[in-house]
Design a protein around this motif. Structure first.
Motif, PDB file in Angstrom:
ATOM      1  N   ILE A 126       0.820  -1.213   0.000  1.00 34.93           N
ATOM      2  CA  ILE A 126       0.000   0.000   0.000  1.00 34.93           C
ATOM      3  C   ILE A 126       0.851   1.259   0.000  1.00 34.93           C
ATOM      4  O   ILE A 126       2.011   1.240   0.400  1.00 34.93           O
ATOM      5  N   LEU A 127       0.234   2.347  -0.429  1.00 34.13           N
ATOM      6  CA  LEU A 127       0.860   3.663  -0.349  1.00 34.13           C
ATOM      7  C   LEU A 127       0.454   4.327   0.965  1.00 34.13           C
ATOM      8  O   LEU A 127      -0.643   4.067   1.476  1.00 34.13           O
ATOM      9  N   PRO A 128       1.288   5.199   1.508  1.00 29.34           N
ATOM     10  CA  PRO A 128       0.922   5.916   2.736  1.00 29.34           C
ATOM     11  C   PRO A 128      -0.353   6.741   2.579  1.00 29.34           C
ATOM     12  O   PRO A 128      -1.051   7.003   3.546  1.00 29.34           O
ATOM     13  N   GLU A 129      -0.668   7.126   1.354  1.00 32.70           N
ATOM     14  CA  GLU A 129      -1.855   7.943   1.074  1.00 32.70           C
ATOM     15  C   GLU A 129      -3.120   7.110   0.884  1.00 32.70           C
ATOM     16  O   GLU A 129      -4.168   7.643   0.490  1.00 32.70           O
ATOM     17  N   LEU A 130      -3.061   5.818   1.161  1.00 33.43           N
ATOM     18  CA  LEU A 130      -4.207   4.922   0.948  1.00 33.43           C
ATOM     19  C   LEU A 130      -5.488   5.479   1.561  1.00 33.43           C
ATOM     20  O   LEU A 130      -5.500   5.956   2.687  1.00 33.43           O
ATOM     21  N   THR A 131      -6.559   5.383   0.803  1.00 37.84           N
ATOM     22  CA  THR A 131      -7.906   5.635   1.311  1.00 37.84           C
ATOM     23  C   THR A 131      -8.689   4.350   1.051  1.00 37.84           C
ATOM     24  O   THR A 131      -8.771   3.874  -0.078  1.00 37.84           O
ATOM     25  N   TYR A 132      -9.213   3.771   2.129  1.00 34.40           N
ATOM     26  CA  TYR A 132      -9.822   2.438   2.089  1.00 34.40           C
ATOM     27  C   TYR A 132     -11.276   2.559   2.514  1.00 34.40           C
ATOM     28  O   TYR A 132     -11.576   2.712   3.703  1.00 34.40           O
ATOM     29  N   GLY A 133     -12.173   2.525   1.553  1.00 33.34           N
ATOM     30  CA  GLY A 133     -13.597   2.698   1.818  1.00 33.34           C
ATOM     31  C   GLY A 133     -14.303   1.379   2.057  1.00 33.34           C
ATOM     32  O   GLY A 133     -14.230   0.464   1.242  1.00 33.34           O
ATOM     33  N   HIS A 134     -14.993   1.306   3.193  1.00 27.24           N
ATOM     34  CA  HIS A 134     -15.784   0.131   3.542  1.00 27.24           C
ATOM     35  C   HIS A 134     -17.201   0.262   2.985  1.00 27.24           C
ATOM     36  O   HIS A 134     -17.698   1.369   2.768  1.00 27.24           O
ATOM     37  N   SER A 135     -17.871  -0.863   2.841  1.00 29.44           N
ATOM     38  CA  SER A 135     -19.237  -0.868   2.296  1.00 29.44           C
ATOM     39  C   SER A 135     -20.226  -0.162   3.221  1.00 29.44           C
ATOM     40  O   SER A 135     -21.255   0.325   2.773  1.00 29.44           O
ATOM     41  N   GLY A 136     -19.911  -0.069   4.491  1.00 28.92           N
ATOM     42  CA  GLY A 136     -20.786   0.610   5.447  1.00 28.92           C
ATOM     43  C   GLY A 136     -20.584   2.116   5.497  1.00 28.92           C
ATOM     44  O   GLY A 136     -21.272   2.810   6.239  1.00 28.92           O
ATOM     45  N   GLY A 137     -19.625   2.629   4.734  1.00 28.93           N
ATOM     46  CA  GLY A 137     -19.397   4.062   4.674  1.00 28.93           C
ATOM     47  C   GLY A 137     -18.170   4.543   5.413  1.00 28.93           C
ATOM     48  O   GLY A 137     -17.737   5.675   5.217  1.00 28.93           O
ATOM     49  N   ASN A 138     -17.582   3.724   6.278  1.00 34.69           N
ATOM     50  CA  ASN A 138     -16.360   4.128   6.985  1.00 34.69           C
ATOM     51  C   ASN A 138     -15.192   4.182   6.012  1.00 34.69           C
ATOM     52  O   ASN A 138     -15.112   3.377   5.084  1.00 34.69           O
ATOM     53  N   ILE A 139     -14.282   5.113   6.267  1.00 36.55           N
ATOM     54  CA  ILE A 139     -13.088   5.239   5.443  1.00 36.55           C
ATOM     55  C   ILE A 139     -11.871   5.184   6.350  1.00 36.55           C
ATOM     56  O   ILE A 139     -11.784   5.928   7.327  1.00 36.55           O
ATOM     57  N   LEU A 190      -3.561   2.447  -3.848  1.00 34.14           N
ATOM     58  CA  LEU A 190      -3.820   3.839  -3.490  1.00 34.14           C
ATOM     59  C   LEU A 190      -5.231   4.015  -2.936  1.00 34.14           C
ATOM     60  O   LEU A 190      -5.445   4.792  -2.019  1.00 34.14           O
ATOM     61  N   ALA A 191      -6.199   3.267  -3.503  1.00 34.29           N
ATOM     62  CA  ALA A 191      -7.585   3.453  -3.076  1.00 34.29           C
ATOM     63  C   ALA A 191      -8.364   2.152  -3.233  1.00 34.29           C
ATOM     64  O   ALA A 191      -8.079   1.344  -4.121  1.00 34.29           O
ATOM     65  N   ARG A 192      -9.353   2.012  -2.350  1.00 30.88           N
ATOM     66  CA  ARG A 192     -10.255   0.865  -2.396  1.00 30.88           C
ATOM     67  C   ARG A 192     -11.632   1.337  -1.978  1.00 30.88           C
ATOM     68  O   ARG A 192     -11.771   2.116  -1.042  1.00 30.88           O
ATOM     69  N   GLN A 193     -12.656   0.891  -2.699  1.00 30.50           N
ATOM     70  CA  GLN A 193     -14.025   1.179  -2.305  1.00 30.50           C
ATOM     71  C   GLN A 193     -14.853  -0.081  -2.471  1.00 30.50           C
ATOM     72  O   GLN A 193     -14.784  -0.748  -3.499  1.00 30.50           O
ATOM     73  N   ALA A 194     -15.622  -0.398  -1.449  1.00 27.61           N
ATOM     74  CA  ALA A 194     -16.497  -1.567  -1.466  1.00 27.61           C
ATOM     75  C   ALA A 194     -17.948  -1.132  -1.445  1.00 27.61           C
ATOM     76  O   ALA A 194     -18.289  -0.125  -0.823  1.00 27.61           O
ATOM     77  N   VAL A 195     -18.775  -1.889  -2.120  1.00 25.60           N
ATOM     78  CA  VAL A 195     -20.225  -1.717  -2.039  1.00 25.60           C
ATOM     79  C   VAL A 195     -20.825  -3.084  -1.787  1.00 25.60           C
ATOM     80  O   VAL A 195     -20.298  -4.104  -2.231  1.00 25.60           O
ATOM     81  N   LYS A 196     -21.917  -3.107  -1.052  1.00 33.03           N
ATOM     82  CA  LYS A 196     -22.570  -4.381  -0.755  1.00 33.03           C
ATOM     83  C   LYS A 196     -23.149  -4.974  -2.024  1.00 33.03           C
ATOM     84  O   LYS A 196     -23.664  -4.282  -2.886  1.00 33.03           O
ATOM     85  N   SER A 197     -23.049  -6.281  -2.108  1.00 33.75           N
ATOM     86  CA  SER A 197     -23.565  -7.026  -3.243  1.00 33.75           C
ATOM     87  C   SER A 197     -24.592  -8.017  -2.714  1.00 33.75           C
ATOM     88  O   SER A 197     -24.463  -8.522  -1.597  1.00 33.75           O
TER      89      SER A 197
END
Length: 147
Positions: free
Chosen positions: A51-64, A136-143
């Motif tokens: 990962i990069l130090p600037e990582l933004t990791y988005g959870h399906s529940g909205g938390n980052i 750098l980035a990850r975003q999850a959505v519920k399926s």
């Protein structure tokens, strides 16, 4: 003669660029697999290497989470993935950026709780730094269901 030489050079450049795209796709696929395994193991060095130090990791529940929070949750088992299965993976490379989408099905035991199931669709953004691909980035959505 010069036209033939220019044509031949152009042809070889196209072949070289196409080959590089395939090598990059293979490298991103390998990085994504290393991430999957590191998320299951919770090994801090493995996670941090991807990962990069600037990582933004988005959870399906909205938390980052930022990079530190992402790693700490997995290392401490606050987020504990027992299994992770990836399907329907698609990678698109634009310059030094890779956009990866896949379906994510996991069994969890967060903070020692009874195992649960998670079914998500994921978007990952990888950046090529020198010869390595870093998240750098990850975003999850519920399926709704396993695909």
């Amino acid at each position: 003669m010069i036209k033939k030489l220019i044509f031949a050079m152009s042809f070889f450049m196209v072949i070289a660029v196409s080959g590089q795209k395939m090598n990059d796709k293979d490298a991103v696929t390998a990085a994504a697999e290393k991430l999957r395994l590191a998320m299951i193991s919770g090994e801090k060095p493995a996670l941090e290497s991807l990962i990069l130090p600037e990582l933004t990791y988005g959870h399906s529940g909205g938390n980052i989470d930022d990079a530190t929070e992402f790693v700490e949750k997995l290392v401490s088992k606050k987020s504990d993935f027992v299994t992770i299965d990836i399907t329907n993976q698609n990678i698109n490379i634009v310059g030094n950026t890779a956009i990866l989408r896949h379906h994510f099905y996991a069994t969890t035991a967060d903070a020692g709780k009874t195992p649960g199931d998670v079914t998500l669709d994921i978007l990952l953004v990888w950046v090529k730094i020198k010869n390595d691909w870093k998240l750098l980035a990850r975003q999850a959505v519920k399926s709704e269901k396993k695909k």
